[in-house]
Write an enzyme that holds these catalytic residues in place. Structure first.
Site, PDB file in Angstrom:
ATOM      1  N   HIS A  80      45.390  10.366  60.591  1.00 13.66           N
ATOM      2  CA  HIS A  80      45.778  11.766  60.779  1.00 13.66           C
ATOM      3  C   HIS A  80      46.366  11.941  62.184  1.00 13.66           C
ATOM      4  O   HIS A  80      47.357  12.637  62.358  1.00 13.66           O
ATOM      5  CB  HIS A  80      44.562  12.668  60.577  1.00 13.66           C
ATOM      6  CG  HIS A  80      44.825  14.123  60.807  1.00 13.66           C
ATOM      7  ND1 HIS A  80      45.649  14.852  59.969  1.00 13.66           N
ATOM      8  CD2 HIS A  80      44.405  14.979  61.770  1.00 13.66           C
ATOM      9  CE1 HIS A  80      45.706  16.100  60.423  1.00 13.66           C
ATOM     10  NE2 HIS A  80      44.972  16.206  61.512  1.00 13.66           N
ATOM     11  N   GLU A  83      38.911  10.418  65.634  1.00  8.98           N
ATOM     12  CA  GLU A  83      39.261   9.754  64.382  1.00  8.98           C
ATOM     13  C   GLU A  83      39.147   8.235  64.509  1.00  8.98           C
ATOM     14  O   GLU A  83      38.676   7.559  63.591  1.00  8.98           O
ATOM     15  CB  GLU A  83      40.697  10.119  63.946  1.00  8.98           C
ATOM     16  CG  GLU A  83      41.073   9.440  62.631  1.00  8.98           C
ATOM     17  CD  GLU A  83      42.485   9.755  62.154  1.00  8.98           C
ATOM     18  OE1 GLU A  83      43.257  10.356  62.923  1.00  8.98           O
ATOM     19  OE2 GLU A  83      42.805   9.384  61.006  1.00  8.98           O
ATOM     20  N   PHE A 141      42.158  22.315  60.664  1.00  5.84           N
ATOM     21  CA  PHE A 141      41.412  23.424  61.265  1.00  5.84           C
ATOM     22  C   PHE A 141      40.491  24.004  60.194  1.00  5.84           C
ATOM     23  O   PHE A 141      40.911  24.239  59.061  1.00  5.84           O
ATOM     24  CB  PHE A 141      42.379  24.539  61.712  1.00  5.84           C
ATOM     25  CG  PHE A 141      42.979  24.341  63.084  1.00  5.84           C
ATOM     26  CD1 PHE A 141      42.832  23.164  63.793  1.00  5.84           C
ATOM     27  CD2 PHE A 141      43.720  25.376  63.666  1.00  5.84           C
ATOM     28  CE1 PHE A 141      43.400  23.008  65.071  1.00  5.84           C
ATOM     29  CE2 PHE A 141      44.292  25.234  64.927  1.00  5.84           C
ATOM     30  CZ  PHE A 141      44.131  24.047  65.621  1.00  5.84           C
TER      31      PHE A 141
END
Lengths: 415, 81
Positions: free
Chosen positions: A310, A321, A403
């Site tokens: 991502h 991540e 989000f």
């Protein structure tokens, strides 16, 4: 859920790197950047700190006739273009008076978007403020609603098995594909046109992201602004575009002799329940999503040779991540971060990057991460830099987080 | 009262702009819905543009009665200032 195999038989995209999948994929392999200086006068008008974006390589109106285009928000336009391409790539013709290539009751759509049509909303609000109620378009609501992209594709392709539009911010496109996978496995549909779309480059979104301190301000050097995993990263670059896949039950694809790119072998969807913009410090949701996908596919972490991260180029997100990948899968997966070239397509990201992940397996090559001058020492992963890496892959994961604390992992394998 | 040929020409231009129907196809006997495939949303846009161009008011209940292009031309001719 049944054990129905779900294969991918068509892909389509319009992105900052090119107006279709081939040009986008070639752009990734060639190390081109889709990030450029915004030529809109509003950057100056509002004294915005961000004057760069990953705008589309080709205006949608090059493909959609004028009268039709004026009835569609830009987000709907890019979804439609990507869906046309994927549909044709799968070997289908558009429905006509003579009938359909896929039985409408067995055809679904699942195309997500982060925010849908805010640009339409704002333009029509300008009309209302400046010229009064009579000048507000009667198409305002269908153009701004976030289910608009999916609905238009459903009408175009005559899909009657349900049209869905997951909204999970930057994970929306991946969740669109995950939803489609579930629809086929649950027996609701044989074919689902799935993906994500976004086109929200506007002073208000730029200002909002800038105020949240999440976007790069490297205005004097657009091509080097998006630099996931690099020590000098300073935020993401807002982009626009769409990606769409045709997912199909293996039996349906086989019966018609379709060309198969690969399989969606598993999906993982979790939520952090932690913070509205920040990811969980221990990455519990991200780790769980990747593990779910592996478990569903019935493989082991060792089998996952590649992760399409991502990695948006934010200071906190990228290292979070990286740690999650390491914990969920180990050190072995070869990682790349295509947002370095594409920018962040928000709701389109997961779908376009899903296509890139699929093609990495299909072609046996992982595109490089651009602008990786010096790998952040906290990132203890094998990140492809400099040039694409040729390697045989049987399984790869595409991560998308959003989000709200949304985590989606899509696991693709060879057929 | 405005010249009906001119009104038809003007209306045809609006229909072409909004709905993409070639203006030569916009003739008096055509039904907006059945022949020209214009939906209710586009009809609202066409009415607003016609009001501005011809200086006429087209209330919603009148708009519903304007089935053909000829109906619209007659209405505008009778009501324009």
């Amino acid at each position: 859920m049944s054990n129905t195999d779900v294969v991918i038989t068509g892909i389509g995209a319009t992105t900052p790197l090119g107006p279709d999948v081939t040009s986008t994929w070639d752009g990734l392999l060639a190390g081109r950047s889709g990030v450029r200086a915004l030529d809109a006068d509003w950057a100056e008008t509002y004294d915005l700190p961000v004057r760069i974006g990953a705008t589309l390589a080709e205006e949608p109106t090059e493909k959609i006739p004028r009268v039709r285009a004026r009835r569609l928000d830009r987000c709907e336009q890019v979804a439609l273009i990507a869906a046309w391409q994927a549909w044709e790539d799968a070997g289908f013709s558009l429905p006509s008076d003579d009938g359909e290539d896929v039985e409408p009751e067995r055809l679904g759509v699942s195309i997500g978007t982060g925010i849908g049509g805010p640009v339409t909303l704002l333009e029509q609000d300008d009309n209302l403020e400046q010229h009064g109620m009579r000048k507000v378009s009667p198409l305002t609501v269908p153009m701004l609603m976030p289910n608009g992209p999916a609905a238009h594709v459903g009408i175009e392709l005559r899909a009657r098995a349900g049209v869905h539009s997951p909204a999970s911010a930057c994970a929306s496109g991946a969740e669109g594909i995950a939803k489609a996978y579930d629809m086929i496995r649950s027996g609701r549909a044989d074919v689902v046109v799935a993906g994500g779309a976004e086109a929200c480059i506007h002073p208000i979104t730029i200002a909002g992201f800038a105020q949240a301190r999440t976007v790069s301000t490297r205005n004097d050097d657009p091509e080097h602004a998006s630099r996931p995993f690099d020590v000098d990263r300073d935020g993401f670059v807002l982009g626009e575009g769409a990606g769409v896949m045709v997912l199909e039950s293996a039996a349906h694809a086989e019966a018609r002799g379709a060309r198969v790119y690969g399989k969606v072998a598993g999906t993982g969807i979790t939520s952090d329940a932690y913070h509205i913009t920040g990811n969980h410090p221990e990455g519990i949701g991200q780790i769980a999503a990747m593990r779910q996908a592996i478990e569903q596919a019935g493989i082991t972490a060792r089998d996952v040779g590649h992760v399409n991260a991502h990695a948006t180029s934010t200071v906190v997100g990228d290292v979070g991540e990286a740690a999650a990948i390491q914990q969920a899968l180990g050190d072995h997966p070869v990682v790349t971060a295509p947002k370095s070239a594409l920018g962040h397509l928000v709701g389109g990201a997961g779908a376009v990057e899903g296509i890139a992940t699929l093609l990495a397996i299909y072609h046996g090559v992982v595109p490089m991460t651009l602008n990786l001058g010096e790998l952040d020492p906290k990132v203890e992963l094998d990140v492809v830099a400099g040039e694409p890496r040729k390697m045989e892959l049987s399984a790869a994961i595409s991560n998308s987080f959003g989000f709200g604390g949304h985590n989606t992992a899509l696991l693709f394998t060879t057929p | 009262m405005a010249d009906k040929t001119e009104l038809l020409t003007g209306l045809a231009e609006i229909v072409e702009e909004v709905a993409g129907v070639a203006k030569d196809d916009v003739t008096a006997e055509k039904s907006f819905v059945d022949d020209l495939d214009i939906d209710s949303l586009s009809m609202v846009e066409i009415a607003v543009q016609a009001e501005d161009r011809f200086g006429v008011k087209i209330p919603d209940d009148e708009l519903a009665n304007l089935k053909t292009v000829g109906d619209a031309v007659d209405y505008v001719a009778a009501n324009s200032k």
